[in-house]
Design an enzyme around this catalytic site. Structure first.
Site, PDB file in Angstrom:
ATOM      1  N   ASP A  55       3.544 -13.976  11.535  1.00  0.00           N
ATOM      2  CA  ASP A  55       2.025 -14.286  11.450  1.00  0.00           C
ATOM      3  C   ASP A  55       1.084 -13.574  11.628  1.00  0.00           C
ATOM      4  O   ASP A  55       0.781 -12.227  12.330  1.00  0.00           O
ATOM      5  CB  ASP A  55       1.917 -15.134  13.157  1.00  0.00           C
ATOM      6  CG  ASP A  55       0.583 -16.060  12.030  1.00  0.00           C
ATOM      7  OD1 ASP A  55      -0.875 -14.903  11.679  1.00  0.00           O
ATOM      8  OD2 ASP A  55      -0.453 -17.197  12.182  1.00  0.00           O
TER       9      ASP A  55
ATOM     10  N   LYS B 280      -8.036   0.295  11.332  1.00  0.00           N
ATOM     11  CA  LYS B 280      -6.889  -0.507   9.755  1.00  0.00           C
ATOM     12  C   LYS B 280      -5.836  -0.150   9.759  1.00  0.00           C
ATOM     13  O   LYS B 280      -4.488  -0.007   9.305  1.00  0.00           O
ATOM     14  CB  LYS B 280      -7.897  -0.074   8.711  1.00  0.00           C
ATOM     15  CG  LYS B 280      -7.905  -1.107   7.535  1.00  0.00           C
ATOM     16  CD  LYS B 280      -7.398  -0.192   6.279  1.00  0.00           C
ATOM     17  CE  LYS B 280      -6.487  -1.367   5.708  1.00  0.00           C
ATOM     18  NZ  LYS B 280      -5.163  -0.251   4.844  1.00  0.00           N
TER      19      LYS B 280
ATOM     20  N   HIS C 270      -2.356  10.871  -0.540  1.00  0.00           N
ATOM     21  CA  HIS C 270      -2.222   8.372  -1.282  1.00  0.00           C
ATOM     22  C   HIS C 270      -2.373   9.412  -3.042  1.00  0.00           C
ATOM     23  O   HIS C 270      -1.720   7.670  -2.808  1.00  0.00           O
ATOM     24  CB  HIS C 270      -3.792   8.509  -0.316  1.00  0.00           C
ATOM     25  CG  HIS C 270      -3.680   7.360  -0.145  1.00  0.00           C
ATOM     26  ND1 HIS C 270      -4.328   6.120  -1.225  1.00  0.00           N
ATOM     27  CD2 HIS C 270      -3.417   6.781   0.919  1.00  0.00           C
ATOM     28  CE1 HIS C 270      -4.322   5.515  -0.409  1.00  0.00           C
ATOM     29  NE2 HIS C 270      -3.741   5.106   0.368  1.00  0.00           N
TER      30      HIS C 270
ATOM     31  N   GLU D 185       1.067  -1.168  -0.270  1.00  0.00           N
ATOM     32  CA  GLU D 185       0.537  -0.232   0.206  1.00  0.00           C
ATOM     33  C   GLU D 185       0.800   1.459   0.011  1.00  0.00           C
ATOM     34  O   GLU D 185       1.271   1.470   0.903  1.00  0.00           O
ATOM     35  CB  GLU D 185      -0.961   0.157   1.283  1.00  0.00           C
ATOM     36  CG  GLU D 185      -2.028   1.582   1.220  1.00  0.00           C
ATOM     37  CD  GLU D 185      -2.959   1.403   2.437  1.00  0.00           C
ATOM     38  OE1 GLU D 185      -3.300   0.089   2.939  1.00  0.00           O
ATOM     39  OE2 GLU D 185      -3.691   2.069   2.454  1.00  0.00           O
TER      40      GLU D 185
HETATM   41  P1  NAD Z   1       8.180 -22.496  17.305  1.00  0.00           P
HETATM   42  O1  NAD Z   1       7.083 -23.659  16.785  1.00  0.00           O
HETATM   43  O2  NAD Z   1       9.309 -22.976  16.393  1.00  0.00           O
HETATM   44  O3  NAD Z   1       8.634 -22.664  18.773  1.00  0.00           O
HETATM   45  C1  NAD Z   1       9.335 -22.180  19.019  1.00  0.00           C
HETATM   46  C2  NAD Z   1      11.124 -23.166  20.238  1.00  0.00           C
HETATM   47  O4  NAD Z   1      12.259 -22.532  19.294  1.00  0.00           O
HETATM   48  C3  NAD Z   1      10.112 -22.906  21.478  1.00  0.00           C
HETATM   49  O5  NAD Z   1       9.747 -24.059  21.132  1.00  0.00           O
HETATM   50  C4  NAD Z   1      11.906 -23.360  21.714  1.00  0.00           C
HETATM   51  O6  NAD Z   1      12.278 -24.506  22.151  1.00  0.00           O
HETATM   52  C5  NAD Z   1      12.875 -22.698  20.871  1.00  0.00           C
HETATM   53  N1  NAD Z   1      13.629 -21.557  21.074  1.00  0.00           N
HETATM   54  C6  NAD Z   1      14.944 -20.667  20.652  1.00  0.00           C
HETATM   55  N2  NAD Z   1      15.138 -19.683  21.368  1.00  0.00           N
HETATM   56  C7  NAD Z   1      13.845 -19.366  21.640  1.00  0.00           C
HETATM   57  C8  NAD Z   1      13.908 -18.471  22.191  1.00  0.00           C
HETATM   58  N3  NAD Z   1      15.113 -17.358  22.797  1.00  0.00           N
HETATM   59  N4  NAD Z   1      12.580 -17.793  23.003  1.00  0.00           N
HETATM   60  C9  NAD Z   1      11.753 -18.757  23.009  1.00  0.00           C
HETATM   61  N5  NAD Z   1      11.980 -20.028  21.907  1.00  0.00           N
HETATM   62  C10 NAD Z   1      12.975 -20.308  21.413  1.00  0.00           C
HETATM   63  O7  NAD Z   1       7.214 -21.382  16.998  1.00  0.00           O
HETATM   64  P2  NAD Z   1       5.584 -20.702  17.652  1.00  0.00           P
HETATM   65  O8  NAD Z   1       6.255 -19.323  17.628  1.00  0.00           O
HETATM   66  O9  NAD Z   1       5.646 -21.852  18.996  1.00  0.00           O
HETATM   67  O10 NAD Z   1       4.729 -20.560  16.501  1.00  0.00           O
HETATM   68  C11 NAD Z   1       4.577 -19.900  16.088  1.00  0.00           C
HETATM   69  C12 NAD Z   1       4.362 -20.872  14.141  1.00  0.00           C
HETATM   70  O11 NAD Z   1       2.883 -21.104  14.709  1.00  0.00           O
HETATM   71  C13 NAD Z   1       3.969 -19.280  13.302  1.00  0.00           C
HETATM   72  O12 NAD Z   1       4.459 -20.061  12.001  1.00  0.00           O
HETATM   73  C14 NAD Z   1       2.469 -19.578  13.362  1.00  0.00           C
HETATM   74  O13 NAD Z   1       1.989 -18.653  12.640  1.00  0.00           O
HETATM   75  C15 NAD Z   1       2.140 -20.986  13.403  1.00  0.00           C
HETATM   76  N6  NAD Z   1       0.685 -20.767  14.244  1.00  0.00           N
HETATM   77  C16 NAD Z   1      -0.453 -19.929  14.350  1.00  0.00           C
HETATM   78  C17 NAD Z   1      -1.472 -20.206  14.627  1.00  0.00           C
HETATM   79  C18 NAD Z   1      -2.179 -19.278  15.482  1.00  0.00           C
HETATM   80  O14 NAD Z   1      -2.061 -18.111  15.497  1.00  0.00           O
HETATM   81  N7  NAD Z   1      -4.218 -19.602  16.278  1.00  0.00           N
HETATM   82  C19 NAD Z   1      -2.532 -21.378  14.996  1.00  0.00           C
HETATM   83  C20 NAD Z   1      -1.230 -22.373  14.817  1.00  0.00           C
HETATM   84  C21 NAD Z   1       0.402 -22.042  14.398  1.00  0.00           C
END
Ligand code: NAD
Length: 429
Positions: A285, A269, A383, A95
């Site tokens: 996300d 928005k 815009h 945008e």
């Molecule tokens: P992830 O699954 O990669 O988990 C993060 C992992 O990284 C942790 O379990 C931890 O062990 C490790 N890690 C290493 N260094 C870390 C640090 N400094 N801090 C925290 N963890 C660290 O990622 P996530 O963040 O659990 O999941 C994000 C994903 O899930 C996104 O892609 C999102 O789109 C997706 N998702 C979203 C939804 C929703 O929003 N409703 C539902 C399902 C999945």
């Protein structure tokens, strides 16, 4: 790119079939062949989809049935000072005028010290739905009594997270009006967005929850209403810098949003224009952030409300934003995508905390600039000037033609694709 390439409707052929068995198992280029055959794509269109093979190969690992990638402009907002530190902010958005608005708004609050922020710990909520509980009050009490075991199970799911200082922080056992019991797990996810992390914990606990409550576990998933992970940002725009009329105009615009959900939706928005662009640049996300922001806007007052507030201190304007921001620098696509990593490096975001604070600052400044434009000259002038370039490109202008055609349309005060086409043909003849 010539004008005809854009007019796909002219060339459209009926789809032979949308059934392409095994598409997901094919190599990306084979997939592209299969889709091109089914959709009757020309060789030119297929070639356009087959660029950037390195990026597309990476994308193939991030999503499903990938055939190509679509480029979103990545710009950098200047002039921001957040918590006393200078920061350049990468923003990915299609945008026009969004990034320019942040640069202008940030410049206007620099003399007053930029943006100051506060952030909660990065605590996410996982929900476990429990139905058919024979005695809801007893089930609720049973869950609360098991807190120590629940903590041990949750922390056991992610020892790495615990070693980084995160992990289980507490629980809540809620009852809904329809006699459903809902367990909330509060988990500090440190530098992650945290969805997968907390979903794993909720799923692991499910069998024990059935034993404790005598009920049946249904859904086990995070809540995107991440209201234990709020970020606040505040800035001062001095009347000397922006003018007393603008201060009054912005207060008036804010009063409108505070009183009317139709206006508040557009107000918010505009905030998300900035926030999503930072989220996209860092491959966070955007849907999760949007869901959280709007749900929070709907729950913080009697109805759907603006995410920012404005008031006057002396002559000056103070603006403040508060919203949940579930953003990470690890996990999801952020770690995997080199552009997202580069974006974090540009903004020197060494943790999810700093990323969220800068993002909230961008949302606030974006909103300030939008209200300033709306309350003064109206949004269309700035815009449409930027929009004119898009229209020129859509009409087929390339290189130096883009600015020439855009300028001519602005001079004629008519920014339309048919006008751009006519100007292009005049230039060609
Ligand atoms: P992830 O699954 O990669 O988990 C993060 C992992 O990284 C942790 O379990 C931890 O062990 C490790 N890690 C290493 N260094 C870390 C640090 N400094 N801090 C925290 N963890 C660290 O990622 P996530 O963040 O659990 O999941 C994000 C994903 O899930 C996104 O892609 C999102 O789109 C997706 N998702 C979203 C939804 C929703 O929003 N409703 C539902 C399902 C999945």
């Amino acid at each position: 790119m010539g004008p005809d390439r854009l007019l796909y409707r002219k060339r459209r052929r009926d789809m032979t079939t949308s059934r392409i068995p095994g598409l997901h198992k094919m190599a990306r280029t084979e997939r592209l062949d299969a889709v091109a055959d089914a959709a009757g794509l020309s060789a030119d269109t297929k070639a356009a989809l087959n660029r950037n093979s390195a990026t597309a190969d990476l994308a193939d690992h991030l999503s499903e049935n990938v055939i190509s990638t679509i480029e979103v402009p990545l710009g950098v907002a200047t002039n921001l000072v957040v918590d006393g530190t200078e920061v350049l902010v990468p923003m990915a958005t299609e945008e026009s005028s969004v990034i320019a608005a942040v640069c202008n708004g940030a410049r206007a609050c620099r003399p007053s010290g930029g943006v100051m922020t506060e952030a909660d710990d990065p605590v996410m909520i996982a929900q476990v739905q429990i139905t058919n509980v024979p005695d809801v009050a007893a089930g609720q009490a049973a869950l609360l009594a098991q807190e120590a075991t629940i903590k041990a199970v949750c922390d056991g799911c992610d020892p790495m997270l615990v070693s980084l200082g995160g992990g289980f922080r507490g629980l809540e056992a809620r009852t809904l009006e329809n006699a459903m019991l809902v367990l909330h797990l509060h988990v500090d996810v440190r530098d992650a967005m945290g969805a997968n992390t907390v979903n794993t914990m909720a799923e692991t606990l499910a069998p024990q929850i059935e034993d404790w409550t005598g009920g049946t576990v249904g859904l086990r998933i995070l809540s995107n209403l991440a209201d234990r992970r709020l970020v606040r940002a505040r800035a001062r725009w001095s009347a000397e810098e922006i003018g007393t009329d603008t201060v009054a105009g912005i207060l008036n615009a804010y009063a409108f949003a505070a009183a009317d959900p139709y206006r508040a939706a557009t107000h918010n928005k505009g905030i998300m224009n900035g926030i999503d662009a930072v989220a996209m640049a860092t491959m966070n996300d955007t849907r999760a952030i949007e869901a959280g922001a709007h749900a929070y806007a709907a729950t913080r007052g009697p109805g759907y409300a603006p995410l920012t507030r404005y008031w006057q201190e002396g002559e000056d304007l103070i603006g403040e934003i508060e919203l949940p921001l579930a953003m990470g620098i690890v996990g999801g696509a952020t770690r995997a995508h080199p552009t997202a990593q580069a974006a974090l490096e540009i903004m020197q975001a060494d943790g999810a905390d700093r990323l969220s604070r800068v993002t909230a600052a961008v949302g606030l400044i974006q909103n300030f600039s939008a209200l300033r434009a709306l309350a003064t000259e109206g949004i269309q002038r700035g815009h449409m000037s930027l929009h004119a370039r898009n229209v020129a490109i859509t009409a087929g202008a390339t290189g130096a033609q883009v600015d020439q055609i855009a300028q001519e349309m602005i001079a004629r005060k008519t920014i339309r694709e048919d006008v751009a086409r006519a100007l292009l043909s005049e230039g060609a003849s």
